[in-house]
Design an enzyme around this catalytic site. Structure first.
Site, PDB file in Angstrom:
ATOM      1  N   LYS A   1       0.803  -1.227   0.000  1.00  0.00           N
ATOM      2  CA  LYS A   1       0.000   0.000   0.000  1.00  0.00           C
ATOM      3  C   LYS A   1       0.835   1.276   0.000  1.00  0.00           C
ATOM      4  O   LYS A   1       0.291   2.369  -0.171  1.00  0.00           O
ATOM      5  CB  LYS A   1      -0.966  -0.017   1.184  1.00  0.00           C
ATOM      6  CG  LYS A   1      -1.997  -1.112   1.083  1.00  0.00           C
ATOM      7  CD  LYS A   1      -3.065  -0.793   0.079  1.00  0.00           C
ATOM      8  CE  LYS A   1      -3.141  -1.770  -1.031  1.00  0.00           C
ATOM      9  NZ  LYS A   1      -4.190  -1.479  -2.011  1.00  0.00           N
TER      10      LYS A   1
ATOM     11  N   SER B   1      -2.448 -12.385   4.781  1.00  0.00           N
ATOM     12  CA  SER B   1      -3.010 -12.286   3.423  1.00  0.00           C
ATOM     13  C   SER B   1      -2.036 -12.892   2.409  1.00  0.00           C
ATOM     14  O   SER B   1      -2.458 -13.345   1.341  1.00  0.00           O
ATOM     15  CB  SER B   1      -3.359 -10.842   3.062  1.00  0.00           C
ATOM     16  OG  SER B   1      -2.216 -10.049   2.862  1.00  0.00           O
TER      17      SER B   1
HETATM   18  N1  PMP Z   1      -3.132  -7.645   2.175  1.00  0.00           N
HETATM   19  C1  PMP Z   1      -2.906  -6.688   3.070  1.00  0.00           C
HETATM   20  C2  PMP Z   1      -2.086  -7.002   4.284  1.00  0.00           C
HETATM   21  C3  PMP Z   1      -3.470  -5.405   2.899  1.00  0.00           C
HETATM   22  O1  PMP Z   1      -3.269  -4.450   3.822  1.00  0.00           O
HETATM   23  C4  PMP Z   1      -4.244  -5.139   1.753  1.00  0.00           C
HETATM   24  C5  PMP Z   1      -4.887  -3.787   1.583  1.00  0.00           C
HETATM   25  N2  PMP Z   1      -6.109  -3.708   2.295  1.00  0.00           N
HETATM   26  C6  PMP Z   1      -4.463  -6.184   0.827  1.00  0.00           C
HETATM   27  C7  PMP Z   1      -3.874  -7.422   1.066  1.00  0.00           C
HETATM   28  C8  PMP Z   1      -5.360  -6.031  -0.370  1.00  0.00           C
HETATM   29  O2  PMP Z   1      -4.984  -5.053  -1.279  1.00  0.00           O
HETATM   30  P1  PMP Z   1      -6.061  -4.251  -2.123  1.00  0.00           P
HETATM   31  O3  PMP Z   1      -6.691  -3.234  -1.213  1.00  0.00           O
HETATM   32  O4  PMP Z   1      -5.270  -3.606  -3.202  1.00  0.00           O
HETATM   33  O5  PMP Z   1      -7.073  -5.216  -2.628  1.00  0.00           O
END
Ligand code: PMP
Length: 298
Positions: free
Chosen positions: A39, A256
């Site tokens: 991010k 994630s």
């Molecule tokens: N994994 C983590 C740890 C995140 O902070 C985010 C952002 N919310 C994502 C995955 C997903 O990314 P996006 O918002 O671009 O879908």
């Protein structure tokens, strides 16, 4: 050189334990960004475009709703523009991310856990209306996927020209949408990963512990046609992969990333050969207070 120049061009590393001669999995290690996540790319892009367009001035104020990583990216880049960041973050996510945002000078307001990200979004929008702060609005702006179209997608095409599949989780859906739009034109297929009860797979809302992914409202910039498949990954599986990535690859990632790895392994299980790229959005260290390596009683 300043901190902003360190954003992007993260390492792409082949997963030795999970690759075979015919199907190789490569992970983009986004924890190597200066704020520790994928991010940072978004924080940089949102602030730079808003300043260019005259919507945000040096010395001005911006507001956003985030579980943390977007807030860290924004707050980090804001330091270089003397911009004040106001962040609305739901209760329940890791406290390390809140601490880091504060350290970077952001002002944090907590919103009730039960109201989820939608509650934080409403609060951020109200704040913008009341104060005139610039609302970066990551969940709706086309600048969100554009941040990834212009950086991550280009890096992957350059670094892995043999890529057949792209796998990423979705929270705002910005990473997945931006990269997918660009790579589809090159014949690369995209698989999106989410926890059970998220809406891309049509589930009804359920609590999950995998932080950063899970979609509460269809992202306006996400075209269904880009999704070859949605892979739903339970928390237990995501956290098991976090433990195994540490042991087998020496990789310290967030949950994630564990979920994304499961998505990549499912692709690997159904193709004969080809290279798969997967995004690992952040690292384990910001989830220590949540006992990331002990999840599920390990
Ligand atoms: N994994 C983590 C740890 C995140 O902070 C985010 C952002 N919310 C994502 C995955 C997903 O990314 P996006 O918002 O671009 O879908």
């Amino acid at each position: 050189m300043n901190t902003i120049n360190l954003i992007g061009n993260t390492p792409l590393v082949q997963l030795q334990h999970y690759s075979t001669d015919k199907v190789r999995i490569y992970a983009k290690l986004e924890m190597y960004n200066p704020g520790g996540s994928v991010k940072d790319r978004l924080g940089k892009y949102l602030i730079e475009r808003a300043v260019e367009r005259g919507l945000l001035r040096r010395g001005g104020q911006l507001v956003e709703a985030t579980a943390g990583n977007t807030g860290i990216g924004l707050a980090l880049v804001a330091t270089q523009y003397n911009i004040q960041c106001v962040i609305f973050a739901p209760e329940g996510f890791s406290e390390e991310k809140i601490e880091i945002m504060r350290a970077l000078g952001a002002t944090i307001y907590r919103t009730p856990k039960a109201e989820g990200m939608l509650g934080a979004r409403r609060a951020a929008q109200d704040y913008a209306v009341q104060t005139g702060a610039y609302y970066t609005n990551q969940f709706e702006t086309d600048d969100n996927p554009a941040a990834y179209k212009e950086t991550l997608a280009q890096e992957l095409l350059r670094e892995l020209p043999t890529m057949k599949y792209f796998v990423a989780g979705a929270g705002s859906g910005g990473t997945f949408s931006g990269v997918s739009e660009v790579i589809q034109a090159q014949g690369v297929k995209s698989v999106v990963v989410e926890p059970p009860g998220s809406i891309l797979s049509g589930g009804s809302k359920r609590k999950h512990d995998t932080e950063g992914i899970g979609v509460e409202e269809w992202p306006p910039f996400l075209d269904k046609a880009w999704i070859e498949r949605v892979e739903v990954v339970p928390d237990e599986v995501a956290f098991r992969h976090v433990r195994e990535l540490a042991k087998h690859e020496g990789m310290l990632v967030g949950s994630s990333s564990g979920a994304a790895l499961e998505g990549a392994l499912r692709v690997a299980g159904r193709i004969e050969q080809g290279d798969i790229a997967v995004v690992f959005p952040d690292g384990s260290d910001r989830y220590m207070s949540k006992r990331i390596f002990q999840y599920g009683g390990f």
